[in-house]
Design a protein around this motif. Structure first.
Motif, mmCIF file in Angstrom:
data_model
loop_
_atom_site.group_PDB
_atom_site.id
_atom_site.type_symbol
_atom_site.label_atom_id
_atom_site.label_comp_id
_atom_site.label_asym_id
_atom_site.label_seq_id
_atom_site.Cartn_x
_atom_site.Cartn_y
_atom_site.Cartn_z
ATOM 1 N N SER A 683 0.915 -1.266 0.058
ATOM 2 C CA SER A 683 0.111 0.045 -0.001
ATOM 3 C C SER A 683 0.919 1.358 0.058
ATOM 4 O O SER A 683 2.124 1.214 0.457
ATOM 5 C CB SER A 683 -0.925 -0.158 1.180
ATOM 6 O OG SER A 683 -0.280 0.122 2.353
ATOM 7 N N GLU A 684 0.464 2.465 -0.589
ATOM 8 C CA GLU A 684 0.973 3.783 -0.467
ATOM 9 C C GLU A 684 -0.046 4.412 -0.282
ATOM 10 O O GLU A 684 -1.242 4.764 -0.896
ATOM 11 C CB GLU A 684 1.573 3.823 -1.768
ATOM 12 C CG GLU A 684 2.822 5.018 -1.872
ATOM 13 C CD GLU A 684 2.012 6.669 -2.371
ATOM 14 O OE1 GLU A 684 2.212 7.688 -1.980
ATOM 15 O OE2 GLU A 684 0.623 6.227 -2.865
ATOM 16 N N GLY A 685 0.118 5.626 0.458
ATOM 17 C CA GLY A 685 -0.893 6.732 0.860
ATOM 18 C C GLY A 685 -0.393 7.722 1.588
ATOM 19 O O GLY A 685 0.931 7.888 2.040
ATOM 20 N N ALA A 686 -1.317 8.759 1.755
ATOM 21 C CA ALA A 686 -0.797 10.064 2.530
ATOM 22 C C ALA A 686 -1.060 10.011 3.928
ATOM 23 O O ALA A 686 -1.966 9.163 4.573
ATOM 24 C CB ALA A 686 -1.791 11.182 2.179
ATOM 25 N N VAL A 687 -0.017 10.378 4.770
ATOM 26 C CA VAL A 687 -0.335 10.497 6.313
ATOM 27 C C VAL A 687 -0.714 11.739 6.792
ATOM 28 O O VAL A 687 -1.590 12.204 7.622
ATOM 29 C CB VAL A 687 1.261 10.051 6.879
ATOM 30 C CG1 VAL A 687 0.897 10.091 8.552
ATOM 31 C CG2 VAL A 687 1.297 8.775 6.613
ATOM 32 N N ALA A 688 0.184 12.892 6.183
ATOM 33 C CA ALA A 688 -0.109 14.197 6.538
ATOM 34 C C ALA A 688 0.363 14.994 4.951
ATOM 35 O O ALA A 688 0.899 14.454 4.212
ATOM 36 C CB ALA A 688 0.570 14.832 7.602
ATOM 37 N N ALA A 689 0.217 16.397 5.045
ATOM 38 C CA ALA A 689 0.425 17.113 3.886
ATOM 39 C C ALA A 689 2.038 16.843 3.690
ATOM 40 O O ALA A 689 2.791 17.228 4.687
ATOM 41 C CB ALA A 689 0.327 18.781 4.383
ATOM 42 N N GLY A 690 2.382 16.480 2.623
ATOM 43 C CA GLY A 690 3.928 16.232 2.377
ATOM 44 C C GLY A 690 4.420 14.914 2.717
ATOM 45 O O GLY A 690 5.855 14.697 2.629
ATOM 46 N N ILE A 691 3.640 14.074 3.397
ATOM 47 C CA ILE A 691 4.041 12.861 4.141
ATOM 48 C C ILE A 691 3.414 11.910 3.504
ATOM 49 O O ILE A 691 2.249 11.761 3.510
ATOM 50 C CB ILE A 691 3.935 12.881 5.701
ATOM 51 C CG1 ILE A 691 4.766 13.955 6.430
ATOM 52 C CG2 ILE A 691 4.519 11.617 6.290
ATOM 53 C CD1 ILE A 691 6.319 14.083 6.191
ATOM 54 N N ARG A 692 4.238 10.758 2.855
ATOM 55 C CA ARG A 692 3.525 9.502 2.251
ATOM 56 C C ARG A 692 3.816 8.214 3.204
ATOM 57 O O ARG A 692 4.924 8.623 3.979
ATOM 58 C CB ARG A 692 4.181 9.441 1.003
ATOM 59 C CG ARG A 692 3.840 10.594 -0.034
ATOM 60 C CD ARG A 692 2.517 11.082 -0.343
ATOM 61 N NE ARG A 692 1.611 9.900 -0.867
ATOM 62 C CZ ARG A 692 0.334 9.955 -1.220
ATOM 63 N NH1 ARG A 692 -0.385 11.002 -0.907
ATOM 64 N NH2 ARG A 692 -0.325 9.051 -1.777
ATOM 65 N N ARG A 693 3.086 7.452 3.038
ATOM 66 C CA ARG A 693 3.533 6.051 3.804
ATOM 67 C C ARG A 693 3.393 4.918 2.923
ATOM 68 O O ARG A 693 2.411 4.799 2.073
ATOM 69 C CB ARG A 693 2.399 5.986 5.023
ATOM 70 C CG ARG A 693 2.539 4.473 5.664
ATOM 71 C CD ARG A 693 1.639 4.732 6.914
ATOM 72 N NE ARG A 693 2.201 5.422 7.891
ATOM 73 C CZ ARG A 693 1.682 5.630 8.969
ATOM 74 N NH1 ARG A 693 0.414 4.983 9.267
ATOM 75 N NH2 ARG A 693 2.125 6.386 9.934
ATOM 76 N N ILE A 694 4.416 3.974 2.981
ATOM 77 C CA ILE A 694 4.444 2.761 2.073
ATOM 78 C C ILE A 694 4.371 1.757 3.210
ATOM 79 O O ILE A 694 5.187 1.643 4.328
ATOM 80 C CB ILE A 694 5.644 2.860 1.061
ATOM 81 C CG1 ILE A 694 5.237 3.586 0.110
ATOM 82 C CG2 ILE A 694 6.166 1.263 0.854
ATOM 83 C CD1 ILE A 694 6.685 3.497 -0.862
ATOM 84 N N GLU A 695 3.576 0.781 3.007
ATOM 85 C CA GLU A 695 3.735 -0.473 3.584
ATOM 86 C C GLU A 695 4.273 -1.484 2.838
ATOM 87 O O GLU A 695 3.711 -1.651 1.563
ATOM 88 C CB GLU A 695 2.331 -0.699 4.423
ATOM 89 C CG GLU A 695 1.760 0.339 5.513
ATOM 90 C CD GLU A 695 0.647 -0.413 6.143
ATOM 91 O OE1 GLU A 695 -0.088 -1.298 5.694
ATOM 92 O OE2 GLU A 695 0.247 0.492 7.225
ATOM 93 N N ALA A 696 4.953 -2.592 3.162
ATOM 94 C CA ALA A 696 5.550 -3.421 2.348
ATOM 95 C C ALA A 696 5.676 -4.661 3.216
ATOM 96 O O ALA A 696 5.799 -4.738 4.572
ATOM 97 C CB ALA A 696 6.815 -3.227 1.544
ATOM 98 N N ILE A 697 6.246 -5.788 2.587
ATOM 99 C CA ILE A 697 6.347 -7.191 3.118
ATOM 100 C C ILE A 697 7.676 -7.711 2.671
ATOM 101 O O ILE A 697 8.163 -7.373 1.360
ATOM 102 C CB ILE A 697 5.229 -8.255 2.832
ATOM 103 C CG1 ILE A 697 4.530 -8.250 1.653
ATOM 104 C CG2 ILE A 697 4.117 -7.631 4.079
ATOM 105 C CD1 ILE A 697 3.560 -9.063 1.333
ATOM 106 N N THR A 698 8.260 -8.607 3.144
ATOM 107 C CA THR A 698 9.388 -9.312 2.794
ATOM 108 C C THR A 698 9.363 -10.791 3.075
ATOM 109 O O THR A 698 8.584 -11.331 3.860
ATOM 110 C CB THR A 698 10.688 -8.709 3.090
ATOM 111 O OG1 THR A 698 10.721 -9.120 4.679
ATOM 112 C CG2 THR A 698 10.869 -7.340 2.846
ATOM 113 N N ASN A 699 10.270 -11.544 2.633
ATOM 114 C CA ASN A 699 10.622 -13.076 2.983
ATOM 115 C C ASN A 699 9.331 -13.867 2.952
ATOM 116 O O ASN A 699 8.370 -13.873 1.810
ATOM 117 C CB ASN A 699 11.249 -13.132 4.377
ATOM 118 C CG ASN A 699 12.032 -14.257 4.278
ATOM 119 O OD1 ASN A 699 11.529 -15.241 4.752
ATOM 120 N ND2 ASN A 699 13.384 -14.206 3.952
#
Length: 871
Positions: A683-699
């Motif tokens: 997922s990728e989205g906004a947290v606040a103005a000018g701040i984005r958030r990526i959630e990711a997984i591995t392994n």
């Protein structure tokens, strides 16, 4: 004397006294559960006072950013109304850790104030602790008194009580007597009328404390008793803004050059002249103060949010917006425009303001606009409450709902009500607020015992970078009891392989095993004031034995994969999006990773793909971990290592390199990027103005992700009769579904037309009003169409329709606008009251409103009760 010179003279003075000058620590504390923000100059050095660490230099001096808006030290409500309280302030301080004590602290304070700054000795007063006859039975601080007699007349040395002259860190911890230095800046005429000594500690705006010298010599235990500290310390704090007021010869902190540039800019923006109207002046002072607190917090990495420290910052900013909205008539965002002035004024002393200026402006602007929309919505809701009020007193419970649910300020509610000739039930509001506080306090209530010391081990060592198992000795433990977790124990060992939560990475779990085979589980690991603490539900039976400490290797490995992936992700984002990208927070768990970063637009599909490919290329490249421990910070930065705003670094750091990715980091990592296997953004989205958030997984999580997607794909194919082109088959189904929906809509409209002619014949005349209450077999849109078509033919119509849809109940009310005006009927009020029969609620406009509920069986009773509005 300009404020910049005031600060530099202080630091230069103590540098000459062999103090190490250190930069201000970030205001948001990461490893102290007792404090949300740094609220005094000593907070960043707490570990030294507690004996949990040794400073590089036993003498330190600094100018520390502090925030006092929550807990015991809370100045928020005073800010703007007096001349000297602030949310954010600078605390000039000098510290001695087991080095000099009262004699030197007093002598240097007097020298600095009277000789370096040139403050008239005749306007100064000092206080000393008078002793106490309570359970502590403390003697008067005659030692400090005798030292002060060498510099100031005895009639200017005042004896202070425990409240004013005995400083404590909290309910437990280091404490001691203190000497305050007060200054009387009143006119000669005022001094002739009342002596300054009678106004010390009486909250007089021109007789104020500027410096507090704390003599740390005791330790407060959990049972309330005091014991002597092994070493005596000095902890001083001087209010920078108040000192500037004295040295610049003005009567208010807000008249110093710390604030005047901000005030002039607010005057220009608001078209108001400071000093002409008290309400506007208060608003200007509030805004000038609050923008500093919010800007510095964002620069230190704390964004406004709905919880914890972020909620406090949001509350400060909203208070500023509300004052501008109410008293300066500013209905659009403007506070963000002050950041430029602030960064120019303070950016030299605090470079993080300049570096983060664009981000700070964007975050504040978005927060302002969001809250202004909230105020608009709140005004609509408040007007509705006013309409429903039967007398001249508005319920405190409803006002609290407006405050708690919608964020509408209570003082603004009271002001608007008074303008409408109504009163607020303030007691009712206060009762609801207190109930909420009690619930919150009860939920977080915790008691902590004193540490039981088994043996003193000054050097607690973390060995978890190199091993997941170690033989350890328990050095101390204590019991804690909380409402949330119940009874638990905190354990400290001489060495530990357990990584404590920090840098976004979760703490390790695992177990302890003694020589008898008894096992207890480590449920979490945290760091508190430089001590690694292990949480367990049980205390080991044989506490003095050696234990085998074992970290949960599977959880650690998965967490390491995710932590290393955050480093690679950071590098990828800077490569794909640009070097403006900076990490603004992270959460590294065993199952996923979360990464917040500065960027001003949503990432495109192509950008996300490029970021994923970049990270996976480094994984496939099998980059080895190159780790450098305990190297000078300057050396690591020179080699290209990235440091993060808001993080507190020591003189020596740990640098982590994977290829061209180099960061300062204390967390644990895989030995080679190949261990990560694969990286996938979910997922990728906004947290606040000018701040984005990526959630990711591995392994393993990626393997599970692909397995689940593969299973879903084949299930979908099976439902589509194993077609070779499932996407095309789905598109065909969507088109077919859309066509069927259009046909149904046409049929429902025809049905509604037929129903309309039937309903006209069922209308009843009740006191000159055409009334009908009936259950219909239509959806919400169809009912609305019928109601409005009937309404176009009558100007005295009152309709209540009920319907059941998918097991839910629906009520709709239509009232002709003429009746709304002449009979004071309100469709919104009607459906809210009838909604109780269907166990639901709703609202709308005075002439049309709907309510939904979960009890279709109540529709008939609601329809029967509808007639009561007309008879």
């Amino acid at each position: 004397m300009k404020s910049q010179d005031v600060r530099s003279k202080f630091l230069s003075f103590f540098k000459e006294k062999k103090h190490s000058i250190v930069p201000s620590a970030p205001m948001v504390l990461k490893d102290d559960p007792t404090l949300m923000f740094v609220n005094s100059g000593m907070a960043p050095f707490k570990e030294y006072f507690l004996g949990n660490g040794q400073p590089k230099n036993s003498r330190i001096s600094d100018s520390q950013k502090c925030l006092r808006v929550s807990g015991k030290h809370n100045d928020l409500e005073e800010v703007g109304y007096d001349t000297y309280h602030h949310t954010l302030f600078e605390m000039l301080g000098n510290w001695s850790f087991g080095d000099y004590f009262k004699k030197e602290a007093i002598a240097w304070a007097w020298e600095l104030l009277t000789e370096v700054y040139g403050i008239d000795k005749e306007i100064l007063y000092v206080t000393v602790f008078e002793g106490s006859d309570d359970a502590d039975s403390l003697p008067m601080d005659t030692e400090a008194y005798d030292f002060w007699k060498q510099y100031i007349a005895e009639d200017r040395i005042l004896k202070g009580n425990k409240k004013d002259n005995f400083w404590e860190m909290g309910e437990q911890g280091p404490c001691g007597p203190c000497s305050e230095i007060h200054v009387d800046i009143r006119s000669a005429e005022e001094k002739a009328k009342v002596s300054g000594k009678d106004l010390v500690n009486q909250d007089h705006p021109q007789v104020v404390e500027i410096w507090n010298l704390v003599f740390m010599q005791y330790n407060r235990k959990a049972n309330g008793s005091l014991e002597n500290l092994p070493d005596k310390h000095i902890d001083t704090g001087m209010g920078f803004e108040r000192l500037c007021m004295v040295l610049q010869g003005v009567q208010s902190n807000y008249d110093t050059d710390v604030f005047t540039p901000l005030i002039r800019e607010i005057e220009t923006i608001a078209k108001k002249k400071y000093g002409e109207q008290e309400e506007a002046d208060v608003a200007i002072r509030v805004i000038a103060d609050h923008v500093r607190a919010v800007a510095f917090s964002i620069a230190d990495g704390q964004l406004p949010s709905n919880t914890g420290a972020g909620y406090v910052i949001r509350r400060i900013l909203r208070r500023a917006v509300r004052y501008g909205f109410t008293f300066l008539d500013k209905k659009e965002a403007f506070i963000y425009r002050l950041v430029d002035i602030l960064s120019k004024k303070m950016g030299k002393a605090f470079p993080e303001l300049k570096a983060q200026k664009q981000l700070i402006e964007n975050v504040i602007k978005e927060e302002e606009q969001s809250f202004l929309r909230t105020l608009d919505q709140g005004l609509v809701l408040l007007n509705r409450i006013v309409e429903e009020t039967k007398n001249d007193i508005v319920s405190g419970e409803k006002a609290f709902e407006l405050y708690d649910t919608y964020g509408f300020p209570i003082d603004l509610t009271a002001l608007i009500l008074s303008e409408k000739g109504l009163k607020l039930d303030e007691k009712g509001f206060d009762d609801e607020l207190q109930k909420q506080k009690n619930r919150s306090r009860a939920a977080s209530e915790m008691s902590t015992d004193d540490w039981t010391i088994l043996f003193d081990d000054k050097e607690e060592e973390f060995v978890g970078y190199d091993t997941l198992e170690a033989h350890v000795k328990l050095t101390r433990y204590r019991k804690i009891v909380s409402k949330k977790e119940g009874e638990m124990y905190q354990l400290v060992f001489n060495i530990t392989p357990f990584y404590p939560e920090g840098g976004g990475q979760v703490g390790d779990k695992g177990y302890l095993e003694d020589t008898h085979g008894d096992v207890i589980y480590i449920l979490d690991t945290k760091k508190e004031n430089n001590v690694i603490i292990h949480f367990t539900k049980n205390l080991p039976k044989h506490i003095e034995e050696t234990f085998k400490a074992v970290v949960d290797s599977k959880q650690r490995y998965r967490t390491e994969c995710n932590h290393t992936a955050t480093h690679l992700l950071h590098q990828a984002l800077r490569e794909v999006l640009g070097i403006h990208v900076e990490q603004k927070g992270s959460a590294v768990h065993s199952k996923y990773l979360r990464f917040d970063f500065s960027h001003f637009s949503k990432l495109t599909v192509e950008e996300l793909r490029d970021v994923e490919n970049f990270v996976n290329a480094r994984i496939e490249g099998k980059l080895p971990l190159i780790e450098k421990r305990n190297i000078p910070k300057e050396e690591a930065i020179a080699e290209g290592a990235m440091s993060l705003f808001g993080e507190k670094y020591g003189d020596t750091v740990r640098a982590i390199r994977f290829g061209q990715s180099i960061e300062l980091c204390g967390g644990t990592h895989v030995k080679n990027t190949a261990d990560i296997w694969h990286f996938k953004i979910v997922s990728e989205g906004a947290v606040a103005a000018g701040i984005r958030r990526i959630e990711a997984i591995t392994n393993d999580a990626v393997k599970d992700f692909y397995f689940e997607n593969n299973r879903t794909y084949f299930e979908m194919k099976d439902l589509l009769n194993n077609t070779k082109e499932p996407v095309k088959a789905l598109q065909n189904l969507q088109e077919e579904n859309a066509n069927l929906k259009k046909q149904i809509e046409t049929l429902l409209k025809d049905k509604a037309k037929n129903i309309k002619s039937e309903l006209k014949s069922e209308l009843q005349d009740i006191n000159g009003i055409q009334f009908l209450a009936k259950k219909l077999d239509l959806d919400a849109a169809g009912i609305k169409d019928v109601a409005f078509e009937l309404g176009s033919q009558f100007d005295n119509l009152f309709l209540i329709f009920g319907a059941e849809q998918n097991g839910k109940a629906l009520l709709s009310c239509y009232i002709s606008k003429a009746l709304v005006a002449s009979k004071e009927l309100n469709a919104g009020q009607v459906v809210r009251e009838l909604g109780k029969y269907i166990q639901g609620g709703g609202g709308g406009q005075p002439f049309f409103a709907t309510a939904g509920g979960k009890n279709p069986a109540g529709i008939d009773e609601a329809l029967v009760k509808a007639k009561d509005y007309l008879v």
